[in-house]
Structure formats: C-alpha cells, structure tokens
Design a protein around this motif. Structure first.
Motif, mmCIF file in Angstrom:
data_model
loop_
_atom_site.group_PDB
_atom_site.id
_atom_site.type_symbol
_atom_site.label_atom_id
_atom_site.label_comp_id
_atom_site.label_asym_id
_atom_site.label_seq_id
_atom_site.Cartn_x
_atom_site.Cartn_y
_atom_site.Cartn_z
ATOM 1 N N GLU A 585 78.472 36.784 -39.888
ATOM 2 C CA GLU A 585 78.031 36.600 -41.271
ATOM 3 C C GLU A 585 76.932 35.538 -41.378
ATOM 4 N N ARG A 586 77.118 34.391 -40.719
ATOM 5 C CA ARG A 586 76.199 33.273 -40.939
ATOM 6 C C ARG A 586 74.897 33.391 -40.152
ATOM 7 N N TYR A 587 74.901 34.092 -39.040
ATOM 8 C CA TYR A 587 73.643 34.322 -38.332
ATOM 9 C C TYR A 587 72.924 35.559 -38.858
ATOM 10 N N GLY A 588 73.672 36.510 -39.392
ATOM 11 C CA GLY A 588 73.076 37.653 -40.075
ATOM 12 C C GLY A 588 72.046 38.400 -39.251
ATOM 13 N N ASP A 589 70.851 38.580 -39.816
ATOM 14 C CA ASP A 589 69.795 39.358 -39.172
ATOM 15 C C ASP A 589 69.322 38.731 -37.862
ATOM 16 N N ASP A 590 69.408 37.414 -37.757
ATOM 17 C CA ASP A 590 69.007 36.766 -36.502
ATOM 18 C C ASP A 590 69.890 37.211 -35.353
ATOM 19 N N LEU A 591 71.191 37.320 -35.597
ATOM 20 C CA LEU A 591 72.095 37.791 -34.557
ATOM 21 C C LEU A 591 71.811 39.254 -34.215
ATOM 22 N N LYS A 592 71.558 40.072 -35.225
ATOM 23 C CA LYS A 592 71.236 41.484 -34.970
ATOM 24 C C LYS A 592 69.977 41.612 -34.113
ATOM 25 N N GLN A 593 68.987 40.785 -34.388
ATOM 26 C CA GLN A 593 67.754 40.825 -33.606
ATOM 27 C C GLN A 593 68.007 40.381 -32.172
ATOM 28 N N TRP A 594 68.811 39.339 -32.003
ATOM 29 C CA TRP A 594 69.191 38.875 -30.664
ATOM 30 C C TRP A 594 69.907 39.981 -29.897
ATOM 31 N N GLN A 595 70.849 40.659 -30.564
ATOM 32 C CA GLN A 595 71.583 41.750 -29.920
ATOM 33 C C GLN A 595 70.651 42.902 -29.535
ATOM 34 N N LYS A 596 69.671 43.186 -30.375
ATOM 35 C CA LYS A 596 68.712 44.252 -30.086
ATOM 36 C C LYS A 596 67.923 43.935 -28.816
ATOM 37 N N VAL A 597 67.424 42.705 -28.725
ATOM 38 C CA VAL A 597 66.677 42.295 -27.534
ATOM 39 C C VAL A 597 67.580 42.305 -26.310
ATOM 40 N N ARG A 598 68.810 41.822 -26.484
ATOM 41 C CA ARG A 598 69.746 41.788 -25.353
ATOM 42 C C ARG A 598 69.957 43.187 -24.771
ATOM 43 N N LEU A 599 70.109 44.169 -25.655
ATOM 44 C CA LEU A 599 70.331 45.536 -25.210
ATOM 45 C C LEU A 599 69.100 46.107 -24.507
ATOM 46 N N GLU A 600 67.921 45.763 -25.021
ATOM 47 C CA GLU A 600 66.692 46.253 -24.394
ATOM 48 C C GLU A 600 66.493 45.660 -23.000
ATOM 49 N N MET A 601 66.906 44.432 -22.803
ATOM 50 C CA MET A 601 66.729 43.765 -21.512
ATOM 51 C C MET A 601 67.825 44.110 -20.515
ATOM 52 N N ASP A 602 68.971 44.592 -21.012
ATOM 53 C CA ASP A 602 70.132 44.750 -20.118
ATOM 54 C C ASP A 602 71.025 45.880 -20.610
ATOM 55 N N ARG A 603 70.528 47.100 -20.514
ATOM 56 C CA ARG A 603 71.292 48.244 -21.017
ATOM 57 C C ARG A 603 72.517 48.542 -20.160
ATOM 58 N N GLN A 604 72.543 48.054 -18.930
ATOM 59 C CA GLN A 604 73.694 48.294 -18.046
ATOM 60 C C GLN A 604 74.781 47.222 -18.172
ATOM 61 N N GLY A 605 74.533 46.159 -18.913
ATOM 62 C CA GLY A 605 75.549 45.112 -19.070
ATOM 63 C C GLY A 605 75.701 44.213 -17.860
ATOM 64 N N VAL A 606 74.659 44.089 -17.051
ATOM 65 C CA VAL A 606 74.722 43.251 -15.852
ATOM 66 C C VAL A 606 74.914 41.780 -16.218
ATOM 67 N N PHE A 607 74.351 41.358 -17.360
ATOM 68 C CA PHE A 607 74.393 39.946 -17.730
ATOM 69 C C PHE A 607 75.485 39.616 -18.748
#
Length: 620
Positions: A585-607
């Motif tokens: 709730e408190r990070y809101g769109d910033d957290l969603k953006q972080w998650q989007k980048v995380r998925l683009e950099m590591d789609r296999q879940g290595v990190f």
C-alpha cells in the motif's frame, strides 16, 4: 535434489565448506556452493551455471543485516520465520514448503525453491576502475584506470596509487571526482584509497564494513537534513541479469533499471560496478551535549537544521538525550584540539594504548552486565542504563543554544572517523522512517509506552534509541550563515536526483526521521524482543512509517497472516511475520515499477533468494 558438478573453471573460486551467517550471528546456513569470483567473466559463469541447473543465487558482502534478507533456510536460535517455514524439532532448521505460493510469471521458480540458494561474495572485486576529476560548471577531465565502454566496465585493472598519486592528489582546481569502483569493495577499503587521493564520501552512515553494493542496495542513509540517502551519491550502475548480460544504467540511460538498482535488495541482478561522486577530503568539527527529554520538543523545530549533521541518542530510563552535532570545517581550519572535549586528542602513544585498553575492558564488562540483566534480572536494566549513561556522558555539558558555535570547543576529526559509530555487540536492529513532523508526538507516546511496560514489569528496551534524518528532496549545496572556521556551503553535490523506487525516505516530505531501536544479544544470547519490537513497530505504522529494508523488523498478522502459521500465543517470541499489505500500500506504484524491472531482469527467478522474506514483505 542432486547437486550439479562444478565446471573446472569455477573450482578455484568455490567452497563447499563455508558457513554463511549474518554479522550478528542471528542466522546461519551452510550453502552447497559459496563462490568468490574475481572478475565479471567469473560472475557470468556463476550466474549461467545457477540458471542452467535450476538454482538461485544470493550476492552478499558483510551480511550486516540481522534479518534473513541475505541468509535463507537458516539455522537460528533467535528467530522463527514465516511463511511456509517449519522447524524440524531439532535446532530449528527451516525450509520452504514445496506447496508454497510462487509467482506464476517466473519460469521454473517452484523447482528452484527446492534447493537452498547458493552464495556469491564479491570481496575479490574491490578495485578502483576510473576517475574523472570535475570542476563545477566546467566539465571534467578523466584519469582512466582501465576503461569503461558503453556496456561493460573493464574492472580487472587496479589503480596504482603509488605511481599515480603525485599526478592525481594535487588537482586542487577540481571540486569533486566521479569514480567507478568494483561492487565488492568495502567502504573502509574505499575510504583508505580516497584519503590517499585527497577525497572522501560526502556522507556516510555509522559503519564502514559493508560493500559498496550493499550500502546502496539496502537504502542506507546518513544523518543530515541537507543530503539525501546514500544512493543519491551514485551516478551509474552496471548490473548483470540472469542471462549473464551486463546492463549500464544511470539517471539518463535505462533510468527505470537505475532506480530499481539503487535499492535493489539483491533481487534485481548482480551489481558488478558503481560510479559515485566524491568531494575533497574534509574534516568535521563536532560537539556532544546533553538535554532532558522534555526539552527535546522545544528544540525540535530547529534541531535538525541548525547544524549540518545531527544525531540524537535517547536514553528513556534516564529521561536524557545526547545530541551530537557536526559541521564541515573550512579547509584552512586545522583545529585539532578543543577546550572542552569529551574525547581529547592524545598525543602520547602510551596514553592512547591505555585508553584503547580501558575501552576494550569496559566493553567486556558492559557486555557481561547486559547478559546478566537480560537473562536473569530484566527489571535491573533501567539501573544499568542509568549507570552507563553516567559513565559515558556524566561530564558532558548541558546544551545552551543550537547556534553561536565556538570552534575552539569542537572536536575535529576526518569526516570518515567522525561519522563512524561503534556497534558494540551482536544485536537486532529495528529502524523505521517516519515524517519528522510527527517525531515529537511519536517519541512522547513511545516514552509513555516504555514507562508503562516498565511499571508493569512487562518488557524493557535496550538504549540508546538512535534518531537520525535524511532529506529526499535536496540535491545540491545550500549557502547558510556560519561561524568562523565552519564552511557556509552545506549539503552535497548529488550524483542523481531520482533515487531508488524502494527508498524508505518519505517522498514529498522535506526531512525524514529515522528511529532505530536496538536489542543486544550479549555473549550471543538470543534475547527475546517481540513485545518491545511490536509496541515500537505499531507506533511507527500509526505515524505513517516504513521499515528500513536491512533491519530486523518483526511484522504483524494484520498485514500478513499466513494460513500455515501455528498461532503461537507467545507474543514475546522473535517471529518474523512481515508487512506485506502495508508495504504494498505505502510504496504503491513505485513497488509495482520495481517488480516490473525485477521480472524483466530475472524471468527465471535466479536472484529470488530468501523467498519467504520477499513474500511476507510484499516484493513478490
């Protein structure tokens, strides 16, 4: 699962016997593989090996965080973990259950979760790569040690300080320097190299054991209303994704990746190099004064801006506060002694040795006294607190005014020494960021809660409670009236103006207050702190706070209630529950953006190491 065989090229940098644990020894694990690569090529080999064999990687430095952020599947006397973790009844060994929730956008993560994350440590990647000397408004001149191309830095060359110091040190017409370093370099190592070049960090936290990647990757901060968090000193990052490709990013290039990488928590990718902005080496003159707790509210409106650097240590059981205030000194001010010093400059080597020995002996005595009080006589902790305060600050002067500083009364040290604080012993650290305007109300309420708990013999805190601040909205130096000998230019020449998506510093607020509650583990004793921590955290939440990512915050079932929980009624256990819905709730769109980048950099879940920590705190 069968352990894959190591390629011959990785054998020299791999250990199968390493015991991986936090600095405070709150979590311990023995990874199947512990890698220490020496260059980018070897980092890439490790990442590819993990991806191809269904494994995950956690990249670590000093592991100063007391939580399970960087140590998973741990054996611990201190903490119980949620979600999906259970004890085997013998030593509390934890493992993630196979039917635990996974992110369906990640390819094969459920299989990777069956194997404990491998550990990668970058201590051997500790070189300075590139130096650009800069003069305000006049561009820069470069002194390249190795080279940095558009994609990947050549970070295998080490600066030869002995041969180049004469050509570099006396560039007095430059205001600051932009330096690229390998990500594994520790802060104390970098401090030593910077000092030989006549340079320094613009701001630092209390400790220097972290790697540079760990410092910026967890949202570290100093204590000044005139500078932002420490990631604001970063200009560029080089981050390796789970395919082994290195991405170069900055405020002007791949900015979304840059902002995600600034507070990456080790989950975006492997940071292999960092470019930061440093300034000419400077000294800080500081003084220490004591005020009553009731006086703090009167001083509060000007306390955090009347001097450039401020730290407050609050001792609730004494009703006293220790105020540390520091100022950058003019370069031509070499004052090293004061009339009223608490820590006098001692020229005699013999006296120095006596002082060091006395301090070491006192630390042992203090730790033993803490152990006895915590384990056997908790109600005596207030008495010990009053004695320690008297011993440490009994001769400290009372604060007269926040203004009108006499520089002859200041203790003057190099900035790196002035910023440093001894962490003493193994400890849990629970730090939150709250709006500074709520600070007085928060402290007065928490003081009442502490008194009530003491009067009812319910729980006791360990002091001091540390207060520091940071400013998300300031990116440049400001001119202020100052006393003779003190520079009138306060603040920093920031490396970037965007900051990290997951920076806990309160966005939209001029200054953020950081409140730090410490619970010691003297002699390794697993101190119970659940009640005190929950009382502290509930007030932080009530005042709009966010937890510091690297600290040992407990959490609440209100924000993440796991169906697998055993509903233990002991509210004083050290169970780590998390703040999933609160953080979302408190990070809101910033957290969603972080998650989007995380998925683009590591789609296999290595990190995605420490999966339970990520899940219970809303990152997945």
């Amino acid at each position: 699962m069968q352990l894959p065989s190591l390629p011959s090229s990785l054998v020299p940098i791999t250990s199968t016997k390493h015991i991986h644990q936090t600095w405070a020894k709150t979590f311990t694990t023995k990874p199947d593989y512990y890698f220490q690569p020496r260059n980018v090529a070897e980092v890439r080999q490790v990442v590819n090996f993990a991806r191809e064999n269904g494994a995950r990687i956690v990249c670590v430095g000093s592991v100063h965080s007391p939580s399970d952020l960087a140590v998973e599947d741990s054996k611990s006397r201190d903490n119980k973990l949620r979600p999906g973790r259970k004890t085997d009844g013998d030593g509390e060994t934890y493992s993630i259950k196979e039917d635990e929730r996974t992110d369906d956008k990640l390819v094969g993560l459920d299989e990777r979760l069956k194997r404990t994350a491998w550990v990668m440590n970058l201590d051997f990647m500790d070189k300075i790569v590139d130096i650009s000397w800069c003069e305000s408004g006049k561009g820069r001149k470069s002194k390249n040690i190795g080279s940095v191309d558009n994609n990947e830095p050549n970070i295998n060359e080490k600066i030869d300080v002995d041969s180049s110091i004469e050509n570099i040190k006396y560039c007095n017409d430059f205001d600051y320097a932009d330096i690229t370093v390998q990500a594994g370099i520790r802060i104390y190592q970098l401090n030593n190299s910077l000092a030989s070049l006549g340079l320094a960090f613009q701001n630092l936290g209390n400790i220097t054991d972290q790697s540079i990647a760990g410092l910026i990757g967890t949202g570290s901060h100093g204590s000044t209303a005139y500078q932002g968090p420490l990631d604001r000193q970063v200009l560029e990052l080089w981050i390796m994704d789970s395919q082994g490709e290195v991405w170069h990013c900055s405020e002007l290039k791949n900015v979304e990746l840059f902002r995600a990488g600034l507070v990456s928590l080790g989950k975006i990718g492997i940071i292999v190099a960092v470019k930061l902005r440093f300034v000419k080496k400077f000294k800080i003159g500081y003084r220490i004064d004591v005020v009553g707790f009731g006086e703090l509210s009167r001083l509060w409106p000007n306390l955090w801006t009347a001097s450039e650097f401020v730290r407050v240590w609050w001792y609730p059981y004494t009703e006293k506060c220790v105020i540390w205030r520091g100022w950058k000194m003019d370069n031509n001010n070499n004052n090293g002694s004061g009339k009223n010093k608490l820590i006098p400059a001692i020229s005699s080597l013999v006296k120095k040795l006596i002082k060091v020995s006395a301090t070491a002996i006192w630390k042992v005595i203090h730790e033993v006294l803490l152990y006895i009080c915590i384990r056997y006589y908790p109600s005596s902790l207030p008495i010990l607190s009053r004695y320690v305060f008297w011993k440490e600050y009994g001769k400290a002067p009372a604060l007269v005014s926040l203004y009108g500083i006499d520089t002859d009364e200041l203790t003057v040290k190099d900035s790196t020494d002035a910023f440093a604080v001894d962490c003493l012993y193994s400890q849990y650290v629970n730090e939150w960021a709250i709006p500074i305007d709520d600070g007085v109300n928060f402290l007065e309420t928490f003081n009442n809660v502490i008194d009530e708990a003491k009067n009812n013999n319910q729980w006791y805190i360990h002091d001091p409670v540390e207060l520091r601040c940071s400013n998300h909205s300031i990116n440049e130096q400001v001119s202020v009236p100052s006393s003779e000998g003190i520079t009138s230019q306060w603040g920093a020449t920031a490396g970037n103006s965007v900051g990290g998506y997951l920076d806990a510093t309160q966005k939209g607020k001029e200054v953020t207050l950081y409140v730090n509650l410490v619970t010691y583990r003297p002699l390794g004793y697993p101190t119970k702190h659940g009640r005190a921590s929950r009382a502290f955290e509930s007030l932080c939440v009530e005042h709009g706070g966010l937890p510091h990512w690297a600290k040992n915050f407990i959490g609440s079932k209100e924000y993440y209630d796991d169906d697998n929980d055993d509903d233990n009624d002991d509210d004083d256990d050290n169970r780590l529950i998390g703040y999933r819905s609160l953080i979302i709730e408190r990070y809101g769109d910033d957290l969603k953006q972080w998650q989007k980048v995380r998925l683009e950099m590591d789609r296999q879940g290595v990190f995605i190491s420490s999966y339970g920590w990520c899940l219970r705190n809303g990152l997945l």
